[in-house]
Design a protein around this motif. Sequence first.
Motif, PDB file in Angstrom:
ATOM      1  N   LEU A  91      -5.874  -8.298 -33.055  1.00  0.00           N
ATOM      2  CA  LEU A  91      -6.783  -7.380 -33.764  1.00  0.00           C
ATOM      3  C   LEU A  91      -7.284  -7.941 -35.090  1.00  0.00           C
ATOM      4  N   GLN A  92      -6.568  -8.909 -35.651  1.00  0.00           N
ATOM      5  CA  GLN A  92      -6.984  -9.444 -36.963  1.00  0.00           C
ATOM      6  C   GLN A  92      -8.383 -10.063 -36.902  1.00  0.00           C
ATOM      7  N   TRP A  93      -8.719 -10.682 -35.763  1.00  0.00           N
ATOM      8  CA  TRP A  93     -10.072 -11.246 -35.610  1.00  0.00           C
ATOM      9  C   TRP A  93     -11.116 -10.136 -35.791  1.00  0.00           C
ATOM     10  N   PHE A  94     -10.821  -8.954 -35.231  1.00  0.00           N
ATOM     11  CA  PHE A  94     -11.765  -7.830 -35.311  1.00  0.00           C
ATOM     12  C   PHE A  94     -11.827  -7.236 -36.719  1.00  0.00           C
ATOM     13  N   VAL A  95     -10.699  -7.273 -37.415  1.00  0.00           N
ATOM     14  CA  VAL A  95     -10.694  -6.768 -38.800  1.00  0.00           C
ATOM     15  C   VAL A  95     -11.693  -7.586 -39.618  1.00  0.00           C
ATOM     16  N   THR A  96     -11.634  -8.904 -39.473  1.00  0.00           N
ATOM     17  CA  THR A  96     -12.544  -9.800 -40.204  1.00  0.00           C
ATOM     18  C   THR A  96     -13.980  -9.627 -39.722  1.00  0.00           C
ATOM     19  N   GLU A  97     -14.153  -9.540 -38.416  1.00  0.00           N
ATOM     20  CA  GLU A  97     -15.484  -9.396 -37.819  1.00  0.00           C
ATOM     21  C   GLU A  97     -16.179  -8.136 -38.333  1.00  0.00           C
ATOM     22  N   GLN A  98     -15.411  -7.049 -38.477  1.00  0.00           N
ATOM     23  CA  GLN A  98     -16.031  -5.786 -38.909  1.00  0.00           C
ATOM     24  C   GLN A  98     -16.541  -5.859 -40.346  1.00  0.00           C
TER      25      GLN A  98
END
Length: 171
Positions: free
Chosen positions: A120-127
């Motif tokens: 999920l960390q990839w998505f935290v940054t992506e958002q």
Amino acid sequence: MLNDKVQDAFNKHLNAELYSAYLYLSMSAYFQSESLAGMANWMRVQAQEEMVHVMKFFDFINERDGRVLLTEIGSPQTTWKSPLQAFEDALAHERTISARINALVDLSLAERDHASNSFLQWFVTEQVEEEATAKAIVDKLKLTGDHPVARYMVDEELGQRTFQPPAPSAT
Ligand SMILES: [Fe+2]
Ligand SMILES: [Fe+2]
């Protein structure tokens, strides 16, 4: 292996990412109907990026020996008052997606699911990027107002965006 709670939440989120793609495709169609080909292109690329997000969840659920379950996708809005209103809606939508990602991170911590947390960390940054990009366009449209030449220039600029397919994953 994914526990049932995490699997269910991830499947719901996969649906939310599919809806994101559907919403942006609907915005693309709206811009096309308004002869704003650059904005239509930008939203089409945005929809393609959302499908990349969908497939990240799809692959992760499968890799963790979970079961992907597809459900109905809601109908998106089909028309907007103005380009500004469409991009404001896009920004608001990205903010709700960020909140959903944060809730998934909270769940992964509560369930002590470290692999999901790492994913999920990839998505935290992506958002962060998703919100910033949408906000920059909203600001630009607010500055230019209804001025036709300025709108033409913003449309030209957004027409330059191209889809960058993700690099094949090493796994
Ligand atoms: Fe997304
Ligand atoms: Fe997004």
